[in-house]
Design a protein around this motif. Sequence first.
Motif, PDB file in Angstrom:
ATOM      1  N   ALA A  65     -54.292 -75.387  58.806  1.00 14.26           N
ATOM      2  CA  ALA A  65     -54.556 -75.094  57.431  1.00 14.26           C
ATOM      3  C   ALA A  65     -53.233 -74.375  56.523  1.00 14.26           C
ATOM      4  O   ALA A  65     -52.924 -74.746  55.381  1.00 14.26           O
ATOM      5  N   ALA A  66     -52.633 -73.360  57.439  1.00 20.77           N
ATOM      6  CA  ALA A  66     -51.334 -72.817  57.031  1.00 20.77           C
ATOM      7  C   ALA A  66     -50.224 -73.787  56.592  1.00 20.77           C
ATOM      8  O   ALA A  66     -49.479 -73.621  55.774  1.00 20.77           O
TER       9      ALA A  66
ATOM     10  N   GLN B  28     -55.950 -72.311  53.452  1.00 20.40           N
ATOM     11  CA  GLN B  28     -56.702 -71.403  54.095  1.00 20.40           C
ATOM     12  C   GLN B  28     -57.824 -71.115  53.233  1.00 20.40           C
ATOM     13  O   GLN B  28     -57.617 -70.350  52.122  1.00 20.40           O
TER      14      GLN B  28
ATOM     15  N   GLY C  94     -48.262 -71.638  66.235  1.00 20.29           N
ATOM     16  CA  GLY C  94     -47.402 -72.292  64.952  1.00 20.29           C
ATOM     17  C   GLY C  94     -46.180 -72.753  65.465  1.00 20.29           C
ATOM     18  O   GLY C  94     -45.733 -73.886  65.047  1.00 20.29           O
TER      19      GLY C  94
ATOM     20  N   GLY D 109     -51.406 -74.928  53.369  1.00 23.42           N
ATOM     21  CA  GLY D 109     -51.491 -73.999  52.484  1.00 23.42           C
ATOM     22  C   GLY D 109     -52.965 -73.941  51.896  1.00 23.42           C
ATOM     23  O   GLY D 109     -53.197 -73.790  50.654  1.00 23.42           O
TER      24      GLY D 109
ATOM     25  N   PHE E 138     -51.158 -66.795  66.881  1.00 23.44           N
ATOM     26  CA  PHE E 138     -50.804 -67.628  65.865  1.00 23.44           C
ATOM     27  C   PHE E 138     -49.316 -68.101  65.756  1.00 23.44           C
ATOM     28  O   PHE E 138     -49.013 -69.250  65.405  1.00 23.44           O
TER      29      PHE E 138
ATOM     30  N   ARG F  32     -59.120 -66.483  56.322  1.00 24.91           N
ATOM     31  CA  ARG F  32     -58.015 -65.533  56.361  1.00 24.91           C
ATOM     32  C   ARG F  32     -58.447 -64.149  56.738  1.00 24.91           C
ATOM     33  O   ARG F  32     -57.585 -63.453  57.577  1.00 24.91           O
TER      34      ARG F  32
ATOM     35  N   ASP G 145     -59.022 -63.986  60.522  1.00 27.18           N
ATOM     36  CA  ASP G 145     -57.789 -64.046  61.145  1.00 27.18           C
ATOM     37  C   ASP G 145     -56.905 -62.770  61.071  1.00 27.18           C
ATOM     38  O   ASP G 145     -56.414 -62.173  62.410  1.00 27.18           O
TER      39      ASP G 145
ATOM     40  N   SER H 193     -56.603 -72.657  61.736  1.00 32.54           N
ATOM     41  CA  SER H 193     -56.029 -71.796  60.649  1.00 32.54           C
ATOM     42  C   SER H 193     -54.398 -71.986  60.622  1.00 32.54           C
ATOM     43  O   SER H 193     -53.982 -71.884  59.815  1.00 32.54           O
ATOM     44  N   VAL H 194     -54.090 -72.361  61.708  1.00 31.34           N
ATOM     45  CA  VAL H 194     -52.410 -72.712  61.814  1.00 31.34           C
ATOM     46  C   VAL H 194     -52.083 -74.197  61.006  1.00 31.34           C
ATOM     47  O   VAL H 194     -51.430 -74.107  60.237  1.00 31.34           O
TER      48      VAL H 194
ATOM     49  N   THR I 167     -58.321 -70.662  65.851  1.00 31.02           N
ATOM     50  CA  THR I 167     -57.053 -70.234  65.477  1.00 31.02           C
ATOM     51  C   THR I 167     -56.255 -71.393  65.218  1.00 31.02           C
ATOM     52  O   THR I 167     -55.274 -71.399  64.309  1.00 31.02           O
TER      53      THR I 167
END
Length: 76
Positions: free
Chosen positions: A24-25, A30, A51, A28, A47, A35, A38, A21-22, A18
Amino acid sequence: MTTPDPQHNPEPPTFWQTLTSVLAAFFGVQSSKARQRDFTRGKPSHFVILGLGATALFVLVLIGIVRLVLTLAGVS
């Protein structure tokens, strides 16, 4: 050896997955596999909380850098 399909694994993403992923967000970048994992197995609240924490940490680091630069420049 085949890779596990995220749709057939009902376990939610781990904390590190998780967090990755955050982060990577933030950039930008991911992957579609992450994705898909998630969106199918992740809880939105996890998330959002990570975040917000990552955003707060980012802002605090920026404030620290600005203060350091101003101190070194003799402004404050």
